[in-house]
Design a protein around this motif. Structure first.
Motif, mmCIF file in Angstrom:
data_model
loop_
_atom_site.group_PDB
_atom_site.id
_atom_site.type_symbol
_atom_site.label_atom_id
_atom_site.label_comp_id
_atom_site.label_asym_id
_atom_site.label_seq_id
_atom_site.Cartn_x
_atom_site.Cartn_y
_atom_site.Cartn_z
ATOM 1 N N GLU A 126 -21.026 -25.860 -72.399
ATOM 2 C CA GLU A 126 -20.683 -27.242 -72.071
ATOM 3 C C GLU A 126 -20.764 -28.104 -73.334
ATOM 4 O O GLU A 126 -21.524 -27.809 -74.245
ATOM 5 C CB GLU A 126 -21.652 -27.809 -71.030
ATOM 6 C CG GLU A 126 -21.744 -27.027 -69.722
ATOM 7 C CD GLU A 126 -22.812 -25.949 -69.758
ATOM 8 O OE1 GLU A 126 -23.306 -25.626 -70.854
ATOM 9 O OE2 GLU A 126 -23.134 -25.416 -68.680
ATOM 10 N N THR A 127 -20.008 -29.205 -73.336
ATOM 11 C CA THR A 127 -20.123 -30.123 -74.466
ATOM 12 C C THR A 127 -21.143 -31.217 -74.163
ATOM 13 O O THR A 127 -21.958 -31.549 -75.021
ATOM 14 C CB THR A 127 -18.737 -30.678 -74.825
ATOM 15 O OG1 THR A 127 -17.984 -29.590 -75.371
ATOM 16 C CG2 THR A 127 -18.811 -31.791 -75.846
ATOM 17 N N ILE A 128 -21.133 -31.754 -72.956
ATOM 18 C CA ILE A 128 -22.175 -32.704 -72.553
ATOM 19 C C ILE A 128 -22.699 -32.270 -71.183
ATOM 20 O O ILE A 128 -21.912 -31.998 -70.277
ATOM 21 C CB ILE A 128 -21.629 -34.145 -72.445
ATOM 22 C CG1 ILE A 128 -21.099 -34.628 -73.795
ATOM 23 C CG2 ILE A 128 -22.706 -35.099 -71.929
ATOM 24 C CD1 ILE A 128 -20.456 -36.020 -73.727
ATOM 25 N N ARG A 129 -23.990 -32.201 -71.053
ATOM 26 C CA ARG A 129 -24.587 -31.968 -69.732
ATOM 27 C C ARG A 129 -25.599 -33.074 -69.474
ATOM 28 O O ARG A 129 -26.445 -33.357 -70.319
ATOM 29 C CB ARG A 129 -25.261 -30.596 -69.673
ATOM 30 C CG ARG A 129 -25.988 -30.342 -68.372
ATOM 31 C CD ARG A 129 -26.364 -28.884 -68.155
ATOM 32 N NE ARG A 129 -27.188 -28.296 -69.201
ATOM 33 C CZ ARG A 129 -28.459 -28.642 -69.443
ATOM 34 N NH1 ARG A 129 -29.040 -29.586 -68.749
ATOM 35 N NH2 ARG A 129 -29.126 -28.040 -70.406
ATOM 36 N N VAL A 187 -20.873 -42.413 -70.286
ATOM 37 C CA VAL A 187 -20.122 -41.650 -71.289
ATOM 38 C C VAL A 187 -18.774 -42.339 -71.411
ATOM 39 O O VAL A 187 -17.943 -42.261 -70.504
ATOM 40 C CB VAL A 187 -19.939 -40.183 -70.835
ATOM 41 C CG1 VAL A 187 -19.139 -39.395 -71.860
ATOM 42 C CG2 VAL A 187 -21.296 -39.520 -70.592
ATOM 43 N N VAL A 240 -17.683 -31.804 -69.558
ATOM 44 C CA VAL A 240 -18.790 -32.692 -69.220
ATOM 45 C C VAL A 240 -19.334 -32.227 -67.879
ATOM 46 O O VAL A 240 -18.598 -32.160 -66.896
ATOM 47 C CB VAL A 240 -18.331 -34.161 -69.123
ATOM 48 C CG1 VAL A 240 -19.499 -35.059 -68.724
ATOM 49 C CG2 VAL A 240 -17.729 -34.630 -70.445
ATOM 50 N N SER A 241 -20.590 -31.857 -67.851
ATOM 51 C CA SER A 241 -21.224 -31.373 -66.629
ATOM 52 C C SER A 241 -22.223 -32.424 -66.159
ATOM 53 O O SER A 241 -23.271 -32.609 -66.774
ATOM 54 C CB SER A 241 -21.930 -30.036 -66.912
ATOM 55 O OG SER A 241 -22.545 -29.555 -65.745
ATOM 56 N N VAL A 267 -18.345 -42.102 -66.233
ATOM 57 C CA VAL A 267 -17.547 -41.424 -67.268
ATOM 58 C C VAL A 267 -16.231 -42.175 -67.331
ATOM 59 O O VAL A 267 -15.439 -42.123 -66.387
ATOM 60 C CB VAL A 267 -17.319 -39.940 -66.908
ATOM 61 C CG1 VAL A 267 -16.473 -39.254 -67.967
ATOM 62 C CG2 VAL A 267 -18.654 -39.214 -66.738
ATOM 63 N N ASN A 293 -12.489 -42.174 -71.669
ATOM 64 C CA ASN A 293 -12.499 -41.080 -72.647
ATOM 65 C C ASN A 293 -11.106 -40.472 -72.732
ATOM 66 O O ASN A 293 -10.322 -40.539 -71.788
ATOM 67 C CB ASN A 293 -13.506 -40.011 -72.217
ATOM 68 C CG ASN A 293 -14.907 -40.571 -72.103
ATOM 69 O OD1 ASN A 293 -15.559 -40.840 -73.100
ATOM 70 N ND2 ASN A 293 -15.359 -40.791 -70.861
ATOM 71 N N VAL A 352 -14.060 -32.327 -66.439
ATOM 72 C CA VAL A 352 -15.226 -33.144 -66.130
ATOM 73 C C VAL A 352 -15.679 -32.697 -64.741
ATOM 74 O O VAL A 352 -14.906 -32.755 -63.786
ATOM 75 C CB VAL A 352 -14.862 -34.642 -66.107
ATOM 76 C CG1 VAL A 352 -16.033 -35.477 -65.594
ATOM 77 C CG2 VAL A 352 -14.428 -35.101 -67.492
#
Ligand code: CA
Length: 733
Positions: A204-207, A222, A237-238, A246, A249, A258
């Motif tokens: 993942e990139t963001i959790r 985010v 994104v998790s 969110v 973006n 996402v």
């Protein structure tokens, strides 16, 4: 390391700055550690320009809202942390800025952590203008995070991240019960750059959170970030907590989605997804309660199933916290799905995920299908609990209540997005005032954003070799062009760069393998073989030889193999002689074989079973074999992906237009997408497929199976008949 005296730099404008505020320049870790306890609100500690190797900094302090304590570089981008380096911060009102992490990796679990230990974390603190570039543990299976945000009211902004290749979510929001759960973080104006598929969960990139604390709200935002070719795994994104936003973006050519994985009451709005037709580009996946998805623009998303432009999942009745809470009270309105491959309601429906979404509103969405195909899928009668209203869909298909099917003429507006020309559709799809962030508005302006980093085969210098000349193994890269003749190879050729070995004309040059290995791939290496003949009659008579072997050490980079117009002969002088033999901790991003012939192979052409753990690592993301011939080859492909985790797109296997005589086993376990179409098998061992992961797609069609057993497909986890399309195969003569 250089030793500089601590000097106080005069503050810039004495009139505006309190007399006590000071700038302290430090040149090494020891001086830094000496200074930190003395820092007062308003102070700035300045790291001297240069390389900071193996530096682990602990930055503690208590600033105030108006007089934070700052840690920064003498000049932006000129302070570079290398080796095993990290930064931990704890306190209040801290600012960290303008540092680079490169050519190294975290000594522990994080590169930058908003805590120093379990009892001390940061609040009201900001990390800004940070660059973390390929700062990877050399063992891809070792897990770490680049940014771990603990505490509350912190932010990470205007930073640049690219090239995470080892396991572990790049940025995590850690919420645990001894810290504030309502932590109100901000992640904004960051550049999340290219990242290859990991080949396991944890890419993942963001959790934001974990399932354990997902019943509470995080209120993390985010926004205004750019995700570019940011792959990793199925979740970009998790979201695993409630009350998050969110928004605004831009997701550019990024595989995955996402995902509102755990937690309720999240808002996803005003985002722009541009897939540009890249495979497995997704949008938003909805799970849990009270989620709002509105005014998102999605164009050219090629993902299907879980990775559909919008995927509303089926849930598990009375779900455990770590499974799938049913969707309820979701609002999905005024999104534009342009050229979408798929829109799925009830995604993942199976015996466990048997609860369709309920009390959900899906309204005012504008949808056109990719290539005029109907993208709408209502899985397992999942549409009953969804109120569809006022949606407009440009694709032929069955009448669906709540959708008007009609042709929609689109025109690109000044903001670069497509809108319907017909004024009657003015209130359908995204609003006119939606705009998206640009590359210039994210990251930092002193560190260049990358162009594509993949070096194509055939690039670089062309070195012409004639028989009798040594094949130097020292500088193998670019193109080796072999003149007609014989080339005995007595020691392995070590490949550390993309290398093409080409025979001109095709078939005229023979590499005579005389060692257990012909090509040894190391970090950075990829190999293309074009038109060459590999003859292994002279290889040693010992088990386990290989034409191509991956490194004994883990390889971070996803290597590529391309074989075209080549011939492989006499790989049967010893048992288990493979063409490609793989090792743990390595991943082939792509293996392609075209128009080639393999004869007398005692092992496997592709031996991809080195990873056996339940974590779900595997050896190749994508294998494509076409138009090739296999005569007396024991095994064509042996692929294993263990475990049932659903976080990856691979492995995928395609076999078409090829001829197999004798042997030629194809054994695939845990492969997620399989296509075996239009081949001829004669006196062959047969095809054996075992499904274990998620919802596999297996197609075995239009093959001739002459004196060859029928394909066998087994389900290892799924309760039900084997899921495969096996059709139009003939027994031949
Ligand atoms: Ca995951």
């Amino acid at each position: 390391m250089r030793v500089l005296a601590i000097i106080a730099i005069s503050t810039m404008s004495a009139g505006a700055t309190p007399a006590s505020a000071r700038d302290w320049l430090v040149g090494d870790v020891a001086r830094f550690e000496k200074m930190v306890p003395r820092l007062q609100p308003g102070d700035t500690i300045v790291l001297a320009d240069g390389e900071w190797r193996d530096a682990s900094l602990i930055f503690r302090g208590d600033g105030t809202a108006h007089r934070p304590i700052t840690l920064t570089a003498q000049h932006p981008g000129r302070v570079v942390f290398t080796g095993k380096s990290s930064l931990k911060l704890a306190g209040r009102h801290l600012v960290v800025s303008n540092l680079v992490f490169r050519d190294g990796h975290a000594p522990g679990s994080d590169v930058i952590a908003f805590r120093t230990d379990a009892k001390h974390w940061a609040e009201h603190s900001r990390v800004t203008g940070i660059v973390i570039d390929r700062f990877n543990n050399p063992d891809r299976r070792r897990e770490d995070h680049w940014i771990a945000i603990y505490g509350s009211d912190n932010s990470v902004d205007h930073s640049h991240f690219e090239g995470k290749k080892n396991a572990g979510a790049m940025m995590v929001v850690v919420r645990q019960k001894d810290m504030p759960l309502d932590n109100r973080l901000r992640i904004d104006h960051n550049y999340f750059g290219p990242r290859p598929p990991l080949g396991s969960n944890g890419g993942e990139t963001i959790r934001i959170g974990t399932s354990t604390e997902s019943g509470s709200d995080s209120h993390t935002i985010v926004e205004d970030n750019l995700f570019e070719e940011c792959d990793g795994e199925v979740e970009i994104v998790s979201v695993k907590s409630g009350g998050n936003i969110v928004r605004r973006n831009l997701f550019l050519r990024s595989q995955g989605s996402v995902v509102l994985r755990h937690g309720s009451g999240n808002l996803v709005e005003d985002n722009v997804f541009l897939g540009q037709g890249v495979a497995r580009t997704g949008g938003i996946r909805v799970i849990n309660e009270r989620q709002t998805i509105r005014n998102n623009y999605m164009e050219g998303l090629a993902g299907t199933d879980f990775t559909s432009a919008i995927a509303v999942m089926n849930g598990v009745p009375n779900s455990p916290v770590n499974r799938y809470m049913p969707v309820r009270w979701a609002t999905i309105e005024r999104n534009s799905l342009i050229g979408a491959a798929r829109l799925t309601i009830g995604a993942g429906a199976d015996a466990e995920r048997s609860q369709p979404p309920r009390e959900t509103r899906f309204a005012g969405n504008l949808i056109t299908g990719a290539g005029g195909q109907d993208p709408l899928r209502l899985e397992a009668d999942a549409g009953g609990g969804v109120a569809f209203a006022g949606n407009v869909l440009d694709a032929a298909g069955a009448a669906t209540p709540g959708f008007t099917r009609r042709s929609i003429k689109l025109a690109r507006a000044k903001n670069g997005l497509l809108y319907p020309v017909d004024p009657a559709l003015g209130a359908v799809g995204v609003r006119r005032d939606l705009s998206h962030i640009t590359r210039e508005q994210v990251g930092v302006d002193w560190y260049a954003k990358p162009a594509s980093r993949t070096v194509a085969f055939g690039e670089g210098p062309v070195i012409r070799i004639a028989p009798g000349q040594a094949l130097a193994s020292a500088k193998l890269g670019g193109v080796l062009e072999l003149a007609p003749g014989e080339y005995p190879v007595t020691t392995p050729l070590v490949v550390r760069h993309p290398l093409t070995v080409r025979a001109v004309p095709p078939g005229s040059a023979t590499l005579r393998q005389q060692d257990a290995t012909l090509f040894q791939l190391e970090e950075g290496g990829s190999l293309a073989l074009d038109g060459v003949v590999i003859d292994a009659a002279g290889a040693p008579n010992s088990a386990g030889n290989a034409v191509i072997r991956t490194s004994t050490r883990p390889m971070l980079g996803n290597y590529r193999i391309l074989v075209t117009n080549a011939r492989f002969e006499h790989l049967d002088g010893a048992p288990r002689f493979d063409v490609l033999a793989t090792t743990p901790g390595t991943l082939a991003g792509d293996v392609t074989i075209r128009n080639s012939r393999f004869a007398e192979v005692s092992g496997a052409v592709l031996a991809l079973t080195a990873e056996t753990g339940k974590e779900g690592w595997y050896g190749a993301e994508q294998v494509t074999i076409s138009g090739s011939q296999f005569d007396e080859v024991a095994t064509i492909a042996d692929m294993l992906r263990a475990g049932t985790d659903e976080s990856t797109f691979g492995p995928r296997f395609t076999f078409s237009g090829s001829a197999v005589t004798g042997g030629g086993a194809i054994a695939l376990s845990g492969v997620q997408e399989t296509s075996i179409v239009g081949n001829r098998f004669r006196d062959a061992t047969g095809i054996r497929i075992a499904h274990s992961v998620g919802s596999p797609h297996t197609l075995i069609r239009g093959n001739i199976l002459e004196r060859t057993p029928p394909p066998v497909v087994r389900e290892l986890a799924y309760q039900g008949p084997p899921r495969a399309v096996i059709a139009d195969n003939e027994k031949g003569l």
